[in-house]
Design an enzyme around this catalytic site. Structure first.
Site, PDB file in Angstrom:
ATOM      1  N   ASP A 138     -13.716 -14.026  29.206  1.00  0.00           N
ATOM      2  CA  ASP A 138     -14.104 -14.701  27.960  1.00  0.00           C
ATOM      3  C   ASP A 138     -15.490 -15.325  28.043  1.00  0.00           C
ATOM      4  OD1 ASP A 138     -11.916 -14.182  26.424  1.00  0.00           O
ATOM      5  OD2 ASP A 138     -11.312 -16.264  26.169  1.00  0.00           O
ATOM      6  N   HIS A 157     -15.699 -17.938  15.289  1.00  0.00           N
ATOM      7  CA  HIS A 157     -14.345 -17.521  15.684  1.00  0.00           C
ATOM      8  C   HIS A 157     -13.433 -18.726  15.487  1.00  0.00           C
ATOM      9  CE1 HIS A 157     -11.227 -15.483  18.230  1.00  0.00           C
ATOM     10  NE2 HIS A 157     -10.854 -16.744  18.352  1.00  0.00           N
ATOM     11  N   ASN A 188      -6.558 -21.267  16.444  1.00  0.00           N
ATOM     12  CA  ASN A 188      -6.076 -22.557  16.941  1.00  0.00           C
ATOM     13  C   ASN A 188      -7.137 -23.184  17.843  1.00  0.00           C
ATOM     14  OD1 ASN A 188      -4.049 -24.590  17.113  1.00  0.00           O
ATOM     15  ND2 ASN A 188      -3.622 -23.910  19.186  1.00  0.00           N
ATOM     16  N   GLY A 189      -7.833 -22.334  18.600  1.00  0.00           N
ATOM     17  CA  GLY A 189      -9.079 -22.720  19.257  1.00  0.00           C
ATOM     18  C   GLY A 189     -10.212 -22.182  18.406  1.00  0.00           C
ATOM     19  N   ASP A 191      -1.262 -26.744  11.768  1.00  0.00           N
ATOM     20  CA  ASP A 191      -1.227 -25.484  11.011  1.00  0.00           C
ATOM     21  C   ASP A 191      -2.169 -25.548   9.813  1.00  0.00           C
ATOM     22  OD1 ASP A 191      -0.606 -23.197   9.549  1.00  0.00           O
ATOM     23  OD2 ASP A 191       1.508 -23.270  10.103  1.00  0.00           O
ATOM     24  N   ARG A 231      -2.462 -23.554   7.457  1.00  0.00           N
ATOM     25  CA  ARG A 231      -1.829 -23.139   6.197  1.00  0.00           C
ATOM     26  C   ARG A 231      -1.272 -24.340   5.444  1.00  0.00           C
ATOM     27  NH1 ARG A 231       1.461 -18.512   9.319  1.00  0.00           N
ATOM     28  NH2 ARG A 231       1.607 -20.335  10.674  1.00  0.00           N
ATOM     29  N   GLU A 260     -10.369 -15.412   9.327  1.00  0.00           N
ATOM     30  CA  GLU A 260     -10.025 -14.198   8.584  1.00  0.00           C
ATOM     31  C   GLU A 260      -9.147 -14.475   7.371  1.00  0.00           C
ATOM     32  OE1 GLU A 260      -8.297 -11.371  11.356  1.00  0.00           O
ATOM     33  OE2 GLU A 260      -9.807 -11.911  12.853  1.00  0.00           O
ATOM     34  N   ASN A 261      -8.406 -15.593   7.381  1.00  0.00           N
ATOM     35  CA  ASN A 261      -7.372 -15.791   6.362  1.00  0.00           C
ATOM     36  C   ASN A 261      -7.527 -17.021   5.478  1.00  0.00           C
ATOM     37  OD1 ASN A 261      -5.690 -13.481   7.112  1.00  0.00           O
ATOM     38  ND2 ASN A 261      -5.371 -14.595   9.021  1.00  0.00           N
ATOM     39  N   GLU A 318      -9.899  -8.307  20.186  1.00  0.00           N
ATOM     40  CA  GLU A 318     -10.202  -8.521  21.602  1.00  0.00           C
ATOM     41  C   GLU A 318      -9.465  -7.525  22.491  1.00  0.00           C
ATOM     42  OE1 GLU A 318     -10.486 -13.207  22.156  1.00  0.00           O
ATOM     43  OE2 GLU A 318      -9.166 -12.647  20.514  1.00  0.00           O
TER      44      GLU A 318
END
Length: 400
Positions: A150, A210, A213-214, A285, A287, A336-337, A387
């Site tokens: 990474d 990027h 969650n991280g 979260d 969302r 992305e969401n 990835e």
């Protein structure tokens, strides 16, 4: 089916993600997740031939039991798939300064991963277990294991970007510097952006966000990373799911001296109890935060701090673009969401020539890529990361 498939392993501290991928076309023949290691509810889920499966691994099971299950249960039922595996690719979170590219694993590489354990104390030990167990499970592929780091993509950062303003001896003697993370994702997405923008990679100037969650952001000039937001560890930088990102270091002394917290408690607070979770006091979260942004103070507070920090980093990194910024890219689960995160950030970046398009932003979700800006704007793009494909391709290339 290709005769040269790659088993991709991503060993976390309490989980193991796995996939079997054709590096030539990216097709996935198996994907799954083993989780809740060392707990009574340890389990494994996988998808093969379009069908989803789940099984208990047994109380206290961990990496060894999970890999044993993959080899002796899942793949035993599909020997023709197992026979096609020609290499094993391992995601490695931290390679220190030693590794600037993916490498075939030997004793020296194992030692290098061990040397970087202090910088990734949860992940690197798990990676070492994964490598050991993979060699046991696939003894005929013992010399076909490849490490993909990474940190490798960020090794092109210049000294002024990776040094902390600490006594220089701490870097020379102990390797204390900024290393970054998510490099495999930043590499993949920047290469996809070059194709989308019809530019040679070596002429590409982009800022990649990027966000999962991280989260991390990188400044890429002429196709190479010149700065990134994560530091010695993945705690520095953006607001994340449970990680604080940037804070005044003196807060640590205050928590210790005035509130009586131990070093272990402070570490847990900054890595597991902060970020979006700390700001909402309910959840990490995104969302929930997006769904309740207009009606709940906790959701609005978390979203506003998150987007403020992210926009600030984009603004700072625009100064490193050597006079030309080709695009900003969003990737990762949130990138992305979350249309709301992108909208909030883009609205703060009008000064940089970005003109946000509401309908395009809503369309570019759930695996769909595309521009989220108007035709007259400097481009902002959503590009789903992959990835696992990079790991599979590197493993195939190095073991060919």
């Amino acid at each position: 089916m290709s005769s040269k498939l790659v088993l991709v392993l991503n060993c976390g501290s309490s989980s193991l993600k796995f996939a079997i991928i054709d590096p030539a076309n990216g097709e996935e023949y198996l994907s799954g997740l083993a989780e809740c290691f060392n707990l009574p509810e340890a389990r494994i889920k996988w998808k093969m031939d379009g069908a989803k499966h789940e099984a208990a691994l047994g109380a206290g099971a961990a990496h060894s039991e999970a890999l044993n299950f993959i080899v002796n249960t899942i793949l035993a039922e599909k020997p023709e798939l197992s026979d096609q595996i020609a290499a094993i690719g391992h995601r490695i979170v931290h390679g220190g300064e030693k590794f600037t590219a993916s490498v075939t694993i030997n004793d020296e590489v194992i030692q290098g991963i061990k040397d970087a354990v202090p910088f990734a104390p949860l992940h690197n030990p798990a990676h070492l277990i994964g490598i050991e167990e993979a060699k046991k499970g696939f003894p005929h592929l013992a010399d076909k294991n490849v490490a993909v780091f990474d940190t490798a993509f960020h090794q092109t950062m210049p000294e002024e970007a990776y040094l902390y303003a600490l006594p220089y001896n701490l870097y020379k003697e102990h390797g204390i510097r900024r290393y970054g993370a998510h490099g495999t994702s930043h590499f993949f997405v920047s290469r996809e952006a070059a194709k989308t923008l019809n530019k040679p990679v070596e002429e590409l100037n982009v800022i990649v966000c990027h966000l999962g969650n991280g989260g991390s952001i990188s400044a890429i000039v002429n196709g190479q990373c010149v700065d990134t937001s994560m530091g010695l560890t993945p705690l520095e930088g953006l607001v994340m799911g449970t990680r604080s990102g940037d804070i005044d270091p003196a807060i640590i002394f205050h928590l210790h001296d005035s509130l009586g917290m131990s070093v272990e408690q402070i570490n847990k607070l900054l890595t597991k109890e902060s970020g979006l979770l700390g700001l909402t006091e309910v959840t990490s979260d995104c969302r929930y935060i997006e769904d309740n942004y207009a009606t709940k103070a906790d959701a609005k507070r978390a979203m506003d701090v998150y987007c403020h920090r992210l926009a600030k980093y984009v603004g700072a990194y625009s100064a490193l673009m050597e006079g030309r910024l080709d695009a900003i890219i969003f990737t990762g689960g949130i990138g992305e969401n979350s249309a709301l995160v992108r909208e909030q950030v883009m609205k703060k970046l009008a000064l940089l020539g970005f003109e946000y398009d509401h309908d395009r932003n809503l369309a570019a979700r759930f695996g769909k890529s595309g521009a989220i800006t108007t035709d007259n704007s400097r481009p902002a793009l959503v590009i789903p990361t992959n990835e696992e494909l990079v790991i599979a391709q590197d493993a195939a290339r190095l073991t060919a």
